[in-house]
Design a protein around this motif. Sequence first.
Motif, PDB file in Angstrom:
ATOM      1  N   VAL A  48     102.897 -41.720  22.623  1.00 15.00           N
ATOM      2  CA  VAL A  48     103.188 -40.948  22.840  1.00 15.00           C
ATOM      3  C   VAL A  48     104.102 -41.953  24.255  1.00 15.00           C
ATOM      4  N   PRO A  49     105.533 -42.166  24.304  1.00 12.96           N
ATOM      5  CA  PRO A  49     105.871 -43.053  25.562  1.00 12.96           C
ATOM      6  C   PRO A  49     105.987 -42.120  27.027  1.00 12.96           C
ATOM      7  N   ILE A  50     105.675 -42.561  28.359  1.00 10.90           N
ATOM      8  CA  ILE A  50     105.145 -42.161  29.282  1.00 10.90           C
ATOM      9  C   ILE A  50     106.512 -41.552  29.671  1.00 10.90           C
ATOM     10  N   THR A  51     108.161 -41.974  29.210  1.00  7.45           N
ATOM     11  CA  THR A  51     108.955 -41.481  29.557  1.00  7.45           C
ATOM     12  C   THR A  51     109.234 -39.926  29.202  1.00  7.45           C
ATOM     13  N   GLU A  52     108.846 -40.029  28.297  1.00  2.00           N
ATOM     14  CA  GLU A  52     108.667 -38.501  26.652  1.00  2.00           C
ATOM     15  C   GLU A  52     108.058 -37.578  27.225  1.00  2.00           C
ATOM     16  N   TYR A  53     106.525 -38.174  27.808  1.00  2.00           N
ATOM     17  CA  TYR A  53     105.085 -37.650  27.960  1.00  2.00           C
ATOM     18  C   TYR A  53     105.794 -36.367  29.048  1.00  2.00           C
ATOM     19  N   ILE A  54     106.043 -37.126  30.694  1.00  2.00           N
ATOM     20  CA  ILE A  54     106.526 -36.932  31.509  1.00  2.00           C
ATOM     21  C   ILE A  54     107.244 -35.698  31.557  1.00  2.00           C
ATOM     22  N   THR A  55     108.284 -35.541  30.300  1.00  2.00           N
ATOM     23  CA  THR A  55     109.762 -34.256  30.790  1.00  2.00           C
ATOM     24  C   THR A  55     109.112 -33.149  30.394  1.00  2.00           C
ATOM     25  N   ARG A  56     107.405 -32.980  29.314  1.00  2.00           N
ATOM     26  CA  ARG A  56     107.698 -32.012  28.987  1.00  2.00           C
ATOM     27  C   ARG A  56     106.952 -30.592  30.201  1.00  2.00           C
ATOM     28  N   THR A  57     107.446 -29.461  29.824  1.00  5.36           N
ATOM     29  CA  THR A  57     107.190 -29.065  31.129  1.00  5.36           C
ATOM     30  C   THR A  57     107.238 -27.642  30.518  1.00  5.36           C
ATOM     31  N   ARG A  58     105.764 -26.615  30.961  1.00  5.29           N
ATOM     32  CA  ARG A  58     105.404 -25.414  30.678  1.00  5.29           C
ATOM     33  C   ARG A  58     107.214 -24.758  30.779  1.00  5.29           C
ATOM     34  N   PRO A  59     106.616 -22.955  30.461  1.00  9.59           N
ATOM     35  CA  PRO A  59     108.114 -21.945  30.060  1.00  9.59           C
ATOM     36  C   PRO A  59     108.588 -21.476  32.144  1.00  9.59           C
ATOM     37  N   ASP A  60     107.350 -22.047  33.259  1.00 10.40           N
ATOM     38  CA  ASP A  60     107.743 -21.820  34.484  1.00 10.40           C
ATOM     39  C   ASP A  60     108.214 -22.645  35.013  1.00 10.40           C
ATOM     40  N   GLY A  61     108.360 -24.344  34.454  1.00  9.79           N
ATOM     41  CA  GLY A  61     109.145 -25.458  34.337  1.00  9.79           C
ATOM     42  C   GLY A  61     108.224 -26.442  35.260  1.00  9.79           C
ATOM     43  N   LEU A  62     106.828 -25.792  35.695  1.00  6.20           N
ATOM     44  CA  LEU A  62     106.146 -27.256  36.216  1.00  6.20           C
ATOM     45  C   LEU A  62     105.513 -27.833  34.773  1.00  6.20           C
ATOM     46  N   PRO A  63     104.893 -29.129  34.871  1.00 10.81           N
ATOM     47  CA  PRO A  63     104.608 -30.473  34.137  1.00 10.81           C
ATOM     48  C   PRO A  63     103.913 -29.466  33.207  1.00 10.81           C
ATOM     49  N   ALA A  64     103.568 -30.172  32.078  1.00 15.70           N
ATOM     50  CA  ALA A  64     102.650 -29.447  31.133  1.00 15.70           C
ATOM     51  C   ALA A  64     101.638 -30.035  31.156  1.00 15.70           C
ATOM     52  N   ASP A  65     101.322 -31.425  31.332  1.00 18.79           N
ATOM     53  CA  ASP A  65     100.236 -31.909  32.028  1.00 18.79           C
ATOM     54  C   ASP A  65      99.998 -31.752  33.247  1.00 18.79           C
ATOM     55  N   ALA A  66      98.128 -31.559  33.493  1.00 20.76           N
ATOM     56  CA  ALA A  66      97.289 -30.769  34.499  1.00 20.76           C
ATOM     57  C   ALA A  66      97.510 -31.043  35.367  1.00 20.76           C
ATOM     58  N   TRP A  67      97.460 -32.219  35.966  1.00 22.81           N
ATOM     59  CA  TRP A  67      96.814 -32.693  37.169  1.00 22.81           C
ATOM     60  C   TRP A  67      98.144 -32.864  37.642  1.00 22.81           C
ATOM     61  N   LEU A  68      99.399 -33.716  36.705  1.00 17.84           N
ATOM     62  CA  LEU A  68     101.069 -33.755  37.325  1.00 17.84           C
ATOM     63  C   LEU A  68     101.319 -31.685  37.773  1.00 17.84           C
ATOM     64  N   ARG A  69     100.897 -31.304  37.362  1.00 18.82           N
ATOM     65  CA  ARG A  69     100.460 -29.841  37.313  1.00 18.82           C
ATOM     66  C   ARG A  69     100.611 -29.583  39.002  1.00 18.82           C
ATOM     67  N   VAL A  70      98.950 -30.475  39.144  1.00 19.39           N
ATOM     68  CA  VAL A  70      98.698 -29.564  40.580  1.00 19.39           C
ATOM     69  C   VAL A  70      98.970 -31.138  41.652  1.00 19.39           C
ATOM     70  N   HIS A  71     100.362 -31.832  41.112  1.00 19.47           N
ATOM     71  CA  HIS A  71     100.823 -32.387  42.445  1.00 19.47           C
ATOM     72  C   HIS A  71     102.277 -31.658  42.413  1.00 19.47           C
ATOM     73  N   VAL A  72     102.540 -31.528  41.189  1.00 17.48           N
ATOM     74  CA  VAL A  72     104.095 -30.428  42.318  1.00 17.48           C
ATOM     75  C   VAL A  72     103.515 -29.601  42.067  1.00 17.48           C
ATOM     76  N   ARG A  73     102.710 -28.794  42.518  1.00 17.19           N
ATOM     77  CA  ARG A  73     102.397 -27.161  43.458  1.00 17.19           C
ATOM     78  C   ARG A  73     101.893 -27.511  44.565  1.00 17.19           C
ATOM     79  N   GLU A  74     101.783 -28.758  44.735  1.00 13.68           N
ATOM     80  CA  GLU A  74     101.230 -28.989  46.150  1.00 13.68           C
ATOM     81  C   GLU A  74     102.775 -29.584  47.182  1.00 13.68           C
ATOM     82  N   GLY A  75     103.511 -29.228  46.744  1.00 20.38           N
ATOM     83  CA  GLY A  75     104.842 -30.217  47.300  1.00 20.38           C
ATOM     84  C   GLY A  75     104.814 -31.615  46.929  1.00 20.38           C
ATOM     85  N   GLY A  76     104.679 -32.539  45.431  1.00 15.17           N
ATOM     86  CA  GLY A  76     104.909 -33.539  45.209  1.00 15.17           C
ATOM     87  C   GLY A  76     105.858 -33.030  43.898  1.00 15.17           C
TER      88      GLY A  76
END
Length: 252
Positions: free
Chosen positions: A158-186
Amino acid sequence: MSVATNLRVASLAERPDLANAMLTMEATWPAYVRAEPLLVNWAFERHAEHQLVVLDGDGDDERVIARAASVPFAWDGDLDSLPDTGWDEVLRQSMLDTYAGRELTAVCALEIAIVPGLQARNLSARTLVALNDNARRLGFADLMAPVRPSNKHAEPEVPITEYITRTRPDGLPADAWLRVHVREGGRIVKICPASMAIAGSLAQWREWTGLPFDEDGPVAVPGALTPVEVSVAHDRAVYIEPNVWIRHRLNK
C-alpha cells in the motif's frame, strides 16, 4: 522529570553512565534497520542532553525500559525544506549544522523505543511527552519527527500516501503510532518517501531475515514498510523506508 509516579526520565547529560544501557536496550527494530554507528555515537556525545532514558526500579534493580533519541538542527520553519530523506538526512544535517556553528532552531526525534512487553503501560505516549517536554525545556519551539507508522508493515504494497489518509470514526489516524503523535498535539505535515535507505549483499539480507533472496524483484520482508528490491546479478538488495513527518509545536 517524571512520566509516572514510579518511573523516572533522565538525559545522558545527567546520567552518562547509562549510555551503554540505552544503546543495548532490547527493542523491536528489525535486524536490517541499522543506523550509522559513527553518527549515532556522535549524537550521543555531542548532544547528550537530547538523549533520554526511562528508568524503572532503584539502586541495583534500576533498569532502562524505554529510550528516546533526538538531535537539534537548523530549520528555517518551511515545511517544504524538511528533507525527503528524513531520518538519514536530518542526522547528517545536525552534525553539519553543529560544526558550522549555525543556530540550532528545532529538534528532530530519531527514535522512541520501548522494551518489548511493556507497551501496555502506555510508555510510548509517556516517552513522547517526555521528549517534547525536554525539547521545550531546552528552549525549542518545534519538535519534528520522521515517524515510522507502526502498522504499515502489515501492508507493504500500500502506498504510504494512501496509508496515512486512513482514519478512525473519531477522526484520528488508523495507524496506532501516528495516532499517539496526533493525540499529543502532533500534526502530519508531509511524507518523507526515502527516510532510511538500507543496502546490503544478498548474504547479509539472508542473515538479517532468514529469507532466500534468490530471485530478482520486490520481496516482502517481515517488519518492512515497503518491499525490498533484489538484484541477483548485482548481489544486492535495497530497502527504502518511507516515513511521515510530524510537527509538534512546543510553544502552544
